[in-house]
Design a protein around this motif. Structure first.
Motif, PDB file in Angstrom:
ATOM      1  N   ASN A 124       0.857  -1.181   0.000  1.00 49.18           N
ATOM      2  CA  ASN A 124       0.000   0.000   0.000  1.00 49.18           C
ATOM      3  C   ASN A 124       0.895   1.233   0.000  1.00 49.18           C
ATOM      4  O   ASN A 124       1.691   1.433   0.913  1.00 49.18           O
ATOM      5  CB  ASN A 124      -0.903  -0.013   1.232  1.00 49.18           C
ATOM      6  CG  ASN A 124      -1.865   1.145   1.255  1.00 49.18           C
ATOM      7  OD1 ASN A 124      -1.616   2.196   0.658  1.00 49.18           O
ATOM      8  ND2 ASN A 124      -2.965   0.977   1.936  1.00 49.18           N
ATOM      9  N   GLN A 125       0.767   2.024  -1.030  1.00 47.77           N
ATOM     10  CA  GLN A 125       1.591   3.222  -1.146  1.00 47.77           C
ATOM     11  C   GLN A 125       0.732   4.481  -1.158  1.00 47.77           C
ATOM     12  O   GLN A 125       1.085   5.485  -1.767  1.00 47.77           O
ATOM     13  CB  GLN A 125       2.462   3.134  -2.393  1.00 47.77           C
ATOM     14  CG  GLN A 125       3.435   1.979  -2.324  1.00 47.77           C
ATOM     15  CD  GLN A 125       4.404   1.952  -3.476  1.00 47.77           C
ATOM     16  OE1 GLN A 125       4.281   2.692  -4.436  1.00 47.77           O
ATOM     17  NE2 GLN A 125       5.394   1.094  -3.376  1.00 47.77           N
ATOM     18  N   ALA A 126      -0.374   4.425  -0.440  1.00 52.87           N
ATOM     19  CA  ALA A 126      -1.303   5.556  -0.409  1.00 52.87           C
ATOM     20  C   ALA A 126      -0.627   6.829   0.105  1.00 52.87           C
ATOM     21  O   ALA A 126      -0.854   7.919  -0.431  1.00 52.87           O
ATOM     22  CB  ALA A 126      -2.518   5.217   0.448  1.00 52.87           C
ATOM     23  N   ARG A 127       0.218   6.703   1.109  1.00 51.53           N
ATOM     24  CA  ARG A 127       0.886   7.895   1.656  1.00 51.53           C
ATOM     25  C   ARG A 127       1.835   8.512   0.634  1.00 51.53           C
ATOM     26  O   ARG A 127       1.915   9.728   0.520  1.00 51.53           O
ATOM     27  CB  ARG A 127       1.649   7.537   2.932  1.00 51.53           C
ATOM     28  CG  ARG A 127       0.746   7.306   4.099  1.00 51.53           C
ATOM     29  CD  ARG A 127       1.534   7.213   5.382  1.00 51.53           C
ATOM     30  NE  ARG A 127       0.605   7.016   6.479  1.00 51.53           N
ATOM     31  CZ  ARG A 127       0.789   6.181   7.465  1.00 51.53           C
ATOM     32  NH1 ARG A 127       1.883   5.446   7.507  1.00 51.53           N
ATOM     33  NH2 ARG A 127      -0.094   6.066   8.420  1.00 51.53           N
ATOM     34  N   ILE A 128       2.542   7.667  -0.101  1.00 52.99           N
ATOM     35  CA  ILE A 128       3.456   8.177  -1.128  1.00 52.99           C
ATOM     36  C   ILE A 128       2.671   8.885  -2.224  1.00 52.99           C
ATOM     37  O   ILE A 128       3.040   9.979  -2.658  1.00 52.99           O
ATOM     38  CB  ILE A 128       4.313   7.028  -1.705  1.00 52.99           C
ATOM     39  CG1 ILE A 128       5.244   6.480  -0.630  1.00 52.99           C
ATOM     40  CG2 ILE A 128       5.096   7.488  -2.931  1.00 52.99           C
ATOM     41  CD1 ILE A 128       5.953   5.199  -1.020  1.00 52.99           C
ATOM     42  N   VAL A 129       1.585   8.288  -2.661  1.00 50.83           N
ATOM     43  CA  VAL A 129       0.741   8.897  -3.694  1.00 50.83           C
ATOM     44  C   VAL A 129       0.161  10.219  -3.188  1.00 50.83           C
ATOM     45  O   VAL A 129       0.193  11.235  -3.897  1.00 50.83           O
ATOM     46  CB  VAL A 129      -0.385   7.930  -4.142  1.00 50.83           C
ATOM     47  CG1 VAL A 129      -1.370   8.627  -5.062  1.00 50.83           C
ATOM     48  CG2 VAL A 129       0.215   6.704  -4.826  1.00 50.83           C
ATOM     49  N   ALA A 130      -0.347  10.224  -1.966  1.00 55.23           N
ATOM     50  CA  ALA A 130      -0.909  11.459  -1.390  1.00 55.23           C
ATOM     51  C   ALA A 130       0.157  12.548  -1.295  1.00 55.23           C
ATOM     52  O   ALA A 130      -0.119  13.728  -1.594  1.00 55.23           O
ATOM     53  CB  ALA A 130      -1.515  11.174  -0.027  1.00 55.23           C
ATOM     54  N   ALA A 131       1.363  12.191  -0.903  1.00 51.51           N
ATOM     55  CA  ALA A 131       2.445  13.173  -0.803  1.00 51.51           C
ATOM     56  C   ALA A 131       2.792  13.752  -2.178  1.00 51.51           C
ATOM     57  O   ALA A 131       3.015  14.958  -2.306  1.00 51.51           O
ATOM     58  CB  ALA A 131       3.678  12.531  -0.172  1.00 51.51           C
TER      59      ALA A 131
END
Length: 180
Positions: free
Chosen positions: A142-149
């Motif tokens: 899950n790379q949601a934080r990277i995408v959001a950043a």
């Protein structure tokens, strides 16, 4: 059972024939069930249907020991979400199967990341079908934080750029009116 799917928009006879030919050469020793689209080609060695509704597609996919497919993102993501080993053969522009070679780029990237196996030509299919039996796709993280950043940074840059552009416009207008 291996589940062969060519997607829902177009037939992909080159892939279906390659799987059929692999049976003729005793290179596939497992049952295959295929969703092949609307086509005149009929496989000799395995059961096929033109299409499946979503629930039957999902059922076949979950029952499969492995999947063979075109390199469509939807099928790739579904296989990864269901932790199924996937072998793709990209549709190619030079055969009139797609308008550009986006599936080639997709296959190369997902293969490089360890998520799928890829056969780029029909002759590569049998070797990769054998590998499909033992292939374990790399788990997705899950790379949601990277995408959001990345989205936040992009929006910040746009807003900063627009503010600077707006400020320059105001400065020019002020300078122009002051000099008049």
């Amino acid at each position: 059972m291996i589940f062969l799917s060519v997607g829902t928009q177009f037939p992909f006879d080159r892939l279906v024939k390659a799987v059929d030919d692999a049976f003729d050469n005793d290179l596939i020793d497992e049952e295959v069930f295929a969703q092949i689209g609307e086509t005149s080609y009929r496989p000799r060695n395995f059961e096929s249907v033109p299409s499946l509704d979503k629930s039957l597609f999902d059922k076949r996919l979950k029952e499969a020991s492995g999947i063979i497919s075109h390199a469509g993102v939807g099928t790739i993501m579904t296989a990864l979400d269901n932790e199924r080993p996937l072998l793709v053969m990209p549709r190619l522009k030079k055969y009139g199967e797609v308008v550009n070679d986006h599936q080639l780029a997709i296959a190369k990237r997902f293969e490089y990341l360890g998520y799928i196996l890829a056969a780029y030509q029909e002759k590569d299919l049998p070797e990769n079908v054998a590998r499909l039996k033992t292939f374990i796709p790399r788990p997705r993280e899950n790379q949601a934080r990277i995408v959001a950043a990345r989205i936040s940074e992009f929006l910040y840059r746009i807003s900063t750029s627009e503010e600077q552009s707006y400020q320059k416009t105001i400065d020019r207008a002020f300078t122009k009116s002051k000099n008049e």
